[in-house]
Scaffold this motif. Sequence first.
Motif, PDB file in Angstrom:
ATOM      1  N   PRO A  56      -7.885   0.927  -0.302  1.00 41.98           N
ATOM      2  CA  PRO A  56      -8.944   0.765   0.706  1.00 41.98           C
ATOM      3  C   PRO A  56      -8.813   1.778   1.845  1.00 41.98           C
ATOM      4  CG  PRO A  56      -7.928  -1.349   0.174  1.00 41.98           C
ATOM      5  CD  PRO A  56      -7.077  -0.301  -0.447  1.00 41.98           C
ATOM      6  N   GLU A  57      -7.600   2.294   2.072  1.00 42.35           N
ATOM      7  CA  GLU A  57      -7.371   3.252   3.153  1.00 42.35           C
ATOM      8  C   GLU A  57      -6.656   4.481   2.589  1.00 42.35           C
ATOM      9  OE1 GLU A  57      -8.563   2.761   6.081  1.00 42.35           O
ATOM     10  OE2 GLU A  57      -9.066   0.627   5.992  1.00 42.35           O
ATOM     11  N   PRO A  58      -7.332   5.288   1.764  1.00 46.36           N
ATOM     12  CA  PRO A  58      -6.653   6.396   1.083  1.00 46.36           C
ATOM     13  C   PRO A  58      -6.067   7.429   2.039  1.00 46.36           C
ATOM     14  CG  PRO A  58      -9.039   6.526   0.791  1.00 46.36           C
ATOM     15  CD  PRO A  58      -8.757   5.204   1.390  1.00 46.36           C
ATOM     16  N   LEU A  59      -6.734   7.709   3.163  1.00 43.70           N
ATOM     17  CA  LEU A  59      -6.203   8.712   4.086  1.00 43.70           C
ATOM     18  C   LEU A  59      -4.922   8.217   4.749  1.00 43.70           C
ATOM     19  CD1 LEU A  59      -9.451  10.081   5.779  1.00 43.70           C
ATOM     20  CD2 LEU A  59      -8.110  11.086   3.916  1.00 43.70           C
ATOM     21  N   ASP A  60      -4.915   6.946   5.135  1.00 45.62           N
ATOM     22  CA  ASP A  60      -3.688   6.390   5.692  1.00 45.62           C
ATOM     23  C   ASP A  60      -2.586   6.371   4.638  1.00 45.62           C
ATOM     24  OD1 ASP A  60      -4.482   5.974   8.285  1.00 45.62           O
ATOM     25  OD2 ASP A  60      -5.199   3.934   7.931  1.00 45.62           O
ATOM     26  N   GLY A  61      -2.958   6.110   3.401  1.00 46.87           N
ATOM     27  CA  GLY A  61      -1.982   6.135   2.335  1.00 46.87           C
ATOM     28  C   GLY A  61      -1.349   7.505   2.174  1.00 46.87           C
TER      29      GLY A  61
END
Length: 781
Positions: A56-61
């Motif tokens: 759901p949060e690929p950039l944070d990942g």
Amino acid sequence: MVEGDAEQRMLGAVPGEAALGRGPLPKGDHERYEYHHPAAGWGAAKSVGHVLLHSPEPLDGMRALLVMNQENGGFDCPGCAWPDDPTGLHLDICENGVKHVTWEMSPAKAGRDFFAAHTVAELSNWTDHDLEDVGRLAEPMAYDPGTDKYVPISWDDAFAVVGRTLRGLDSPHRAAFYTSGRLSNEATFLYQLWVREFGTNNLPDCSNMCHEASGRGLTAAIGTGKGTTDLSDWEQADAIWLMGDNAATNAPRMLTWLAEADRRGAALVHVNPLIEAASRRTIVPHEFVDMATFHTTRTGTRNVQVRIGGDLALLRGVAKALLETAGHDEAALDREFIEQHTSGFDAYRSAVEETAWDDIVRDSGIAEADIRALAQSYRDSERTVIAWCLGLTQHEHGVDTVREIVNVLLLRGNIGRPGTGPSPVRGHSNVQGNRTCGIDHRPSAAFLDRLASACGIDPPREHGLGTVATIEAMRRGDVTVFVALGGNFALAAPDLPATAEALRACELTVQVSTKLNRSHLVHGRQALILPCLGRTERDRQAGGEQGITVEDSMAMVHISFGMKDPVSPHLRSECAVIAGMAAATLPGSRTPWTAYIEDYDRIRDTMAEALDGFEDFNARVRRPHGFRLAQPARERDFRTPSGRAEFWAGPLPSDVDPGEGRLMLTTIRSHDQFNTTIYANDDRYRGLRGLRTVIFLNEADMRARGLSEWDLIDVTAISRDGTRRTVHGYRAVTHPIPPGCAAGYMPELNVLCGLADVSSQSEQPVTKHLVIEITRQPPGS
């Protein structure tokens, strides 16, 4: 390239690898395939890419990959407790760590709107995967029995419920306070301080179900409940034995150190009923040349497929072969070390001599010639580390087996010098720190004395309840309040129906959690869900942004800072939640709960006074990579009654053979889970996709029962008290496991472990030593 590397170029054509990029199988479908590829490598890289793409949060990942387990403001992975590389030369991340972090980074969708739309009865029919997949908990919730739904409650009102209920008990011992291994050291210290100021040592924890045997065995043998090794010892060892562990799944970053050990010619011995991917080869993903050329490195030089529960017999056989060799080989034993630093050697030698080879072979399932070869390999290694995990501890004789590990190490002086020592592999990020900082239902008098002096309280002195004893006390009505900091107690505990009955008998259950799970649905007459910050989230208090500390499995303590804003403005830190409950429970307390939360340095200052080894805590933990807690046994300072390392001279266990027509079952984790969290119904390294309700069986045991691949079976466990527990509709699957042995996944199979199936040595549930019978279901059933 080494032999077999050419096969690695075909990764994309292999069903197990190609499947990584596909969506879920059709409901009810499953598949089996052969997995012969290296652990980690491109399989892990593809998995990480898939996880990040669908997060759901690929950039944070992606950002998390750069700061997880790193210095300069990074956060500690909330997964396993494997140490960070002190040199900074390795990218300290792994596939399962990425899964864990991205799972935590879900949006906060489990709030008032979600709970308004679903009753507890409805949610109880959801799968455990689907419950956690909802997203993060968004705000405090309280159970409303009139509607069978959770409804919003303010933090102050929630704390008031906890305080009022606890103060209304006729004895503090009617409450129990559970912890998982995810708590920080600061939260752990505040938690046990609250509980002990309240007046009880009822502090059951996840160690009661995993490494309790390690702590008790090591304490008896060398005077400390922890291992003596650090990563420098793994770097210098000529031999590393890994017993009862599946490193590629449980501690994948260990593969880097096994690969480096192989390059310098170390012997890598894996002792396990199952031959796991970590015992063969790897491509370490951050070794970019190897990734580009598909160059694999061995992570194992010898596999010893011991039968379930046969590890002690195997170790006794190694000792017997060594002692026999010592008659003509003076260097087989370190006689100077034995004479100067140990006690009980003569009794141990007699016990070994009296143990017959026939008994050793029968109980271990390993031929005498193979045991002798293993013993010769051990004798030829100047420096040996023996590491182990739950495959050794979750047995009736787990403590004895740990003692026998130490016996074997003592014979050759493999403790207290570089490249040697016992090394328990802890499974959760701060489970060792929890025990260090006071989560212990059997605290020592010395710990309580120092806590009393530092904190100005009068802590209770009688021992409290461990995990299984707590369940039994709740069922009897002796414990009526249950507070859990993290974890998923309703699913992690043994005998799931009995555990559910116990929780539902409580007046109040409190769950401090990040995500919705089964324990929120199996609750007392009153129930609270209190959502806390995750390890990845910034913790801002009145004194500024706070860091928390953790202790890894090799006693390194380091600081961790969140990297992102909380997913909900209504979340509170673990420390703040604990302090809020404590202040509401103890209105006359002189403990500065509010001041502690304003600035965690104040907590650490008190910890420096109360805890041995934490002197000058605030300064030392801010050094690069933190500091290592002193381990006296590492310096050959053995804090035992004799002042020496103690040989143990007990007999072999008599319960290895399950009996005619029966099998011994061990529970295991799949590669797509972390403890009770199920990411998917797959297990890449064991070649299984789309199904968890399986029992892995030896081919001969399948034939003896007239079973074919995928046949439906019922599995019945025979408890020590004579009761029987059955799971229905499992699938029989062939696997290279020793005859008479079987394996299946936890937590689903925890239901087969009765409350009577507890080690008398460690109080641990024996979930890896269950006697079962298998019945084939009729076709069409």
